[in-house]
Scaffold this motif. Structure first.
Motif, PDB file in Angstrom:
ATOM      1  N   UNK A  37       0.823  -1.204   0.000  1.00  0.00           N
ATOM      2  CA  UNK A  37       0.000   0.000   0.000  1.00  0.00           C
ATOM      3  C   UNK A  37       0.859   1.256   0.000  1.00  0.00           C
ATOM      4  N   UNK A  38       1.943   1.227   0.764  1.00  0.00           N
ATOM      5  CA  UNK A  38       2.845   2.384   0.791  1.00  0.00           C
ATOM      6  C   UNK A  38       3.477   2.612  -0.579  1.00  0.00           C
ATOM      7  N   UNK A  39       3.958   1.529  -1.178  1.00  0.00           N
ATOM      8  CA  UNK A  39       4.557   1.648  -2.512  1.00  0.00           C
ATOM      9  C   UNK A  39       3.524   2.097  -3.542  1.00  0.00           C
ATOM     10  N   UNK A  40       2.304   1.562  -3.416  1.00  0.00           N
ATOM     11  CA  UNK A  40       1.253   1.937  -4.361  1.00  0.00           C
ATOM     12  C   UNK A  40       0.901   3.412  -4.228  1.00  0.00           C
ATOM     13  N   UNK A  41       0.851   3.899  -2.984  1.00  0.00           N
ATOM     14  CA  UNK A  41       0.546   5.320  -2.770  1.00  0.00           C
ATOM     15  C   UNK A  41       1.626   6.204  -3.381  1.00  0.00           C
ATOM     16  N   UNK A  42       2.883   5.790  -3.219  1.00  0.00           N
ATOM     17  CA  UNK A  42       3.988   6.563  -3.803  1.00  0.00           C
ATOM     18  C   UNK A  42       3.905   6.542  -5.328  1.00  0.00           C
ATOM     19  N   UNK A  43       3.620   5.373  -5.892  1.00  0.00           N
ATOM     20  CA  UNK A  43       3.521   5.253  -7.347  1.00  0.00           C
ATOM     21  C   UNK A  43       2.370   6.086  -7.897  1.00  0.00           C
TER      22      UNK A  43
END
Length: 221
Positions: free
Chosen positions: A124-130
């Protein structure tokens, strides 16, 4: 007749190729055509005494205002929903309820669940950054596309008759009357379909809004 088929096939191939060669432009023009159909739809239901150009402008402004209102309404609701979800997750993992529940499970199951939760959190953190990076890198092109869409939609709506009259020029050596009749009926079919969808959308939206308000659903209207 054979010439007409060849011309139609050639234009179809050309349009299909533009979807790959000029994806942004072709999509904007396609959406602009739909936008122009929406703008021209009210003209079918009002008196001919009302100037068509003025009616198109009023309809376009109303449509744009409605779109901006939707965007303005959706963003706060989305932010509120994300915050609510974040608070629920924080309360679940920080008040000890989740840990107590894990203690009741066999060790290998609890470890697996913890690994899954950690992986999901990282994802989720990586997805939010992306998503943030994607929005930041494409916001200018979206704004440009939106401006072009609005301008092209109004131009097509205002010049519909001229465009329809110019279509036979693109089919030299063909039966001009049949070509004109075909594209005129095709445009009418598109416009009728869009008009029907608008009426259905208005009816369904009104029913849902009234029903949701009656039931006390937050942000129903």
């Amino acid at each position: 007749m054979k010439k007409t088929k060849f011309w139609v096939l050639g234009y179809f191939v050309a349009v299909f190729m533009t979807l790959f060669l000029f994806p942004t432009t072709s999509r904007v023009l396609g959406l602009a055509f739909i936008f122009s159909l929406i703008i021209n739809t009210p003209a079918q239901f009002v008196s001919r005494k009302i100037p068509r150009g003025a009616l198109n402008i009023v309809t376009g402004i109303a449509l744009l205002s409605f779109m901006f209102f939707l965007i303005y309404s959706v963003i706060p609701i989305t932010i509120k929903g994300v915050r609510s979800l974040s608070l629920e997750l924080d309360s679940l993992f920080n008040d000890g309820t989740f840990d107590k529940w894990l203690e009741k499970l066999p060790p290998f199951i609890s470890e697996t669940i913890v690994d899954i939760v950690d992986s999901a959190s990282q994802w989720l953190s990586d997805a939010a950054i992306m998503v943030g990076q994607y929005l930041a890198s494409n916001i200018t092109s979206w704004i440009t596309g939106a401006v072009l869409l609005i301008i092209a939609g109004f131009v097509i709506a205002r010049k519909t008759n001229i465009i329809q009259k110019s279509v036979p020029i693109l089919f030299p050596g063909c039966d001009q009357d049949k070509v004109s009749s075909f594209f005129h009926s095709l445009y009418k079919d598109f416009q009728t379909y869009i008009g029907g969808q608008l009426i259905i959308a208005l009816i369904v939206g009104t029913i849902i809004a009234v029903g949701s308000t009656f039931l006390g659903v937050p942000n129903a209207i």
